[in-house]
Design a protein around this motif. Sequence first.
Motif, short mmCIF file in Angstrom:
data_model
loop_
_atom_site.label_atom_id
_atom_site.label_comp_id
_atom_site.label_asym_id
_atom_site.label_seq_id
_atom_site.Cartn_x
_atom_site.Cartn_y
_atom_site.Cartn_z
N GLY A 1 149.35 54.20 60.35
CA GLY A 1 149.58 55.40 60.89
C GLY A 1 148.71 55.60 60.51
O GLY A 1 148.99 56.99 60.54
N ALA A 2 147.79 54.87 60.93
CA ALA A 2 146.22 56.32 60.87
C ALA A 2 146.19 56.75 62.80
O ALA A 2 146.39 55.62 63.68
N THR A 3 145.41 57.23 63.39
CA THR A 3 144.68 57.81 64.31
C THR A 3 144.05 57.18 64.71
O THR A 3 143.39 56.13 63.83
N ARG A 4 143.63 57.57 65.98
CA ARG A 4 143.18 56.14 66.86
C ARG A 4 141.13 56.40 66.23
O ARG A 4 140.79 55.69 65.58
N MET A 5 140.89 57.91 65.47
CA MET A 5 140.23 58.10 65.23
C MET A 5 139.68 57.85 64.12
O MET A 5 138.97 56.55 63.62
N GLN A 6 140.26 57.39 63.10
CA GLN A 6 140.59 56.86 62.25
C GLN A 6 140.19 55.08 62.28
O GLN A 6 139.69 55.13 61.37
N THR A 7 141.11 54.68 63.02
CA THR A 7 141.27 53.72 62.79
C THR A 7 139.49 52.91 63.80
O THR A 7 138.95 52.26 63.25
N LEU A 8 138.95 54.03 64.64
CA LEU A 8 137.88 54.09 65.26
C LEU A 8 136.76 53.92 64.13
O LEU A 8 135.66 53.48 63.58
N TRP A 9 136.66 54.91 63.42
CA TRP A 9 135.74 55.22 61.98
C TRP A 9 135.79 54.27 60.74
O TRP A 9 135.02 54.11 60.54
N ASN A 10 137.48 54.05 60.52
CA ASN A 10 137.41 52.69 59.41
C ASN A 10 137.08 51.37 59.22
O ASN A 10 137.12 50.90 58.57
N ILE A 11 137.64 51.32 60.79
CA ILE A 11 137.96 49.95 60.83
C ILE A 11 137.32 49.40 61.85
O ILE A 11 136.43 48.02 61.34
N VAL A 12 137.29 49.82 63.02
CA VAL A 12 136.74 49.48 63.85
C VAL A 12 134.90 49.49 64.21
O VAL A 12 134.53 47.60 64.44
N LEU A 13 134.50 50.26 63.57
CA LEU A 13 133.18 51.09 64.07
C LEU A 13 132.45 49.53 62.89
O LEU A 13 131.56 49.33 63.53
N PRO A 14 133.05 49.82 61.63
CA PRO A 14 132.36 49.04 60.45
C PRO A 14 132.32 47.79 61.16
O PRO A 14 131.02 47.09 60.84
N LYS A 15 132.95 46.85 61.35
CA LYS A 15 133.39 46.23 61.83
C LYS A 15 132.18 45.54 62.91
O LYS A 15 132.01 44.28 62.63
N ALA A 16 132.54 46.13 63.76
CA ALA A 16 131.34 46.16 64.61
C ALA A 16 129.92 46.00 64.39
O ALA A 16 129.26 45.61 65.38
N LEU A 17 129.79 46.95 63.04
CA LEU A 17 128.45 46.90 63.22
C LEU A 17 127.18 46.17 63.07
O LEU A 17 126.37 46.07 63.27
N PRO A 18 127.89 44.88 62.40
CA PRO A 18 126.47 43.21 63.24
C PRO A 18 125.88 43.66 63.81
O PRO A 18 125.15 42.99 64.78
N GLY A 19 126.96 43.97 65.38
CA GLY A 19 126.79 43.66 66.27
C GLY A 19 125.88 45.14 67.17
O GLY A 19 125.22 44.31 67.88
N VAL A 20 126.52 45.64 66.85
CA VAL A 20 125.16 46.67 66.67
C VAL A 20 123.64 46.75 66.84
O VAL A 20 123.26 47.19 67.30
N MET A 21 124.13 46.57 64.88
CA MET A 21 122.47 45.97 64.62
C MET A 21 121.97 44.45 66.12
O MET A 21 120.65 44.69 65.80
N THR A 22 122.30 43.77 66.17
CA THR A 22 121.67 43.10 67.17
C THR A 22 121.41 43.71 68.01
O THR A 22 120.24 43.42 68.74
N GLY A 23 121.74 44.05 68.97
CA GLY A 23 121.32 45.05 70.12
C GLY A 23 120.17 45.94 69.38
O GLY A 23 118.85 46.33 70.54
N LEU A 24 120.35 46.52 68.02
CA LEU A 24 118.99 47.35 67.87
C LEU A 24 118.53 46.30 68.04
O LEU A 24 117.26 46.80 68.44
N ILE A 25 118.04 45.24 67.35
CA ILE A 25 117.22 44.37 66.60
C ILE A 25 116.49 44.49 68.18
O ILE A 25 115.23 44.11 69.04
#
Lengths: 269, 573
Positions: B450-474
């Motif tokens: 029952g999560a909204t799109r923003m809740q899913t994005l913020w709680n699940i998708v972004l944290p999971k994508a964070l290592p990949g984001v760090m690669t980009g930052l490096i």
Amino acid sequence: MLNPADLPSTFVHPESCSGPAQISIQNFNLWYGKSQALHSINLPILQHEITSFIGPSGCGKSTLLRAINRLNDLIDNVTVDGDIRVGERSVYERHLDVTSLRKRIGMVFQKSNPFPMSIYENVCYPLRISGITSRATLDEAVETSLRSSALWDEVKDRLKRSALDLSGGQQQRLCIARAIAGNPEVLLMDEPCSALDPISTAKIEELILEMKGRFTVVIVTHSMAQASRVSDHTAFFYLGRLIEAGPTKRLFENAHSKATQDYISGRFG
Amino acid sequence: MFSFGSKQSDSQGASQAPQPAVLFKTAVRIRSRAANNATEGIPWIWVCAGALVTILLLIAGLFGVILSQGLSALWPHQVIKIQSENALVLGIPMRQEEGTDPNTNVKQMRRLVYQANRDFGVNEFAFVPVERLVESERPKDVWFVERREWGPFLGRIQTSDSNGVATDVDSKTLSAMLVGGAERSKQLLHIEKGALADLNATMEDLRLEKKSIERQLEAGAIPDDEATAKSSNVESQLARVSKDHAALSTQVQELRSVDEAIKITLLADNGQTKTLPVSQILRVFQPNSLSWIERLGIFFSRLWGFVSEEPREANTEGGVFPALFGTVAMTIIMTVFVLPVGVMTAVYMREIAKQGVLVSLVRIAVNNLAGVPSIVYGVFGVGFFCYTVGASIDQLFFQEKLPNPTFGTGGILWASLTLALLTVPVVIVSTEEALSAVPRSLREASYGCGATRMQTLWNIVLPKALPGVMTGLILAMARAVGEVAPLLMTGVVKLAPALPVDSHFPFVHLERSFMHLGFHIYDLGFQSRSTELSRPMVFASTSLLVAVVLSLNFIAIKIRSQLRKRFEGRGAF
């Protein structure tokens, strides 16, 4: 093998229509783009009983399950016609808040999919997204759900550990705990045991039987044996059509239609 | 399967004695083994391994050359005697090469010798034929003197008594004198950079306030009498501060005259002498009588000085601290801008926007932006940030200082923004990849709860994508740290008067120009008085730049592996 043209019309045994229906599927059609996946399904699902959907791969049973909590919305190009009611309200009502609908319906998936968080946070996720922050409420919900999913004794000392450390069977039971944490009316299970070993499967089946009387359970399964073990009612789908639905015992021993008999006895599928 | 068979027959062949009767069979076996090698692609494995080894050697060579040259610049080398026209002179031998004598046109082996003593009428760097080097003679009592000005000195140190008789100084007296001199310089520096600088800043502020009152009066924004009152108030404050300033300046003058009275004399081998205040001397040692431990001590003390001190002598001596600080500060400011903007753009493109022609076009454009030459970004940065945005800010907030620009010229903020623009495509692309790699099952689980799109994005998708984001930052950081061309236009300078961070309100001065290691290297290598003189600093600065890049990457990789560990199980939260 049957051609779509030769398919018999839906036969629903009267025993499966007697009693209060939690979900009623009315003349429901669904298309993926231009191809029709479900053809005018009519089926009541009785409250607090266990109904299983069986049928060969691609017969639309999972699609129908995901139509109940509108998870198909996530796929582009899906169009529907007809109606599904959960309780009194239509799922496809124009101004329905989909998230509040999904909060009333728990779902367990084929592959266990715990979030990359702690066990505790996994279970209380449905409560957290509803804005519940009271520690006591969350603690209580986590304990109750984990006890209901027979996981409490195994994990009570490591609630703060990552859920991904659990074994496959434990992960699936955790997903069940998560699905029931928000205290839903309906529990949808999409082949919950297909990726598990026989012992884990037996545990989950035991859990499903315990759910009876508390939730309305709909379970999609490939295993005829599982359907006969856990469900009160069974619905047989073929090529996007509901062929026959009725009490599990009737269907397995004395099915009305030839196709159902053939499938259950393993002659095709 | 083939390899299995061939190995078996091989071992059989080895166990059999090579009898003439089976010679033919053996030959066949060898041929079939060759064929098997070809089918298994053994030659290709060798070619690929060869390519890998070549690359590894190149990398090792790169680091080896830079590090050895850079560190050797800080090592206290021994001093030898050189047979000059009429006398023996002192020098530190450096590299050897074959050259032609300009007078006789004869080919000879010659060696570059560093003779120091720039202000004693000596060629600092001279090519000397090898036979004139007297390696055996290494005078123990020679001093190597590092001075504030005129570069190092090689020779003897003397003090004069009250009658003007000069005697060689013993190391104990010398070190006591040096400690005293260092103490006095520290005191002077403390006043000049502390209280005196504070007073200067206050006076500047008051002057600006006065100007602002005059401007307001001209514009008719305030009545005459109020303006008079205000400006007389400012005047009186200014008078008070000026008095304080004068008093402090007198104090500084007194201290300085005391300091300058304590002198020592440097005596070079060619007989020339120079008398200078002790506080001018930074470090002395006798290079030929040092033990290994002492050598290492001097090496590390020089290394520390190199990273922690300010440059001297047009950057060819002293440290590179301002450049190091500027490089790291600029990279951090850039990260602060590039990370949120890049991630938000990628989230919009991947998660929110409807995937269609427009999004595809934007995606192609972003990918192409990553390939635009960096100098183009520099031109854009100076045109847009400095002369448009900066000039408008000056008009609005810093009118008193005009026509002197505040933000309307190059500065660390504009340089960081330009680099952020340069690196944002990298972050967008890798964030998009990371987002699309988040399993569908996780999103469905969240929506199913029952999560909204923003809740899913913020709680699940972004944290999971964070290592990949760090690669980009490096990747982005690695590119930004090494980039020099855009900085040339947007605020890097050879010598910055002050760091972007200091003790004066508002403490962080993003409008200030700054120094950068990459530019420092370029400047030393191509813009300095003598290539030979700046060569050691070029390599030392390059080593430091490489170290900065590696350590920034190391930190980011460490954070990424922590994140990965967290999102792939193992360990507590």
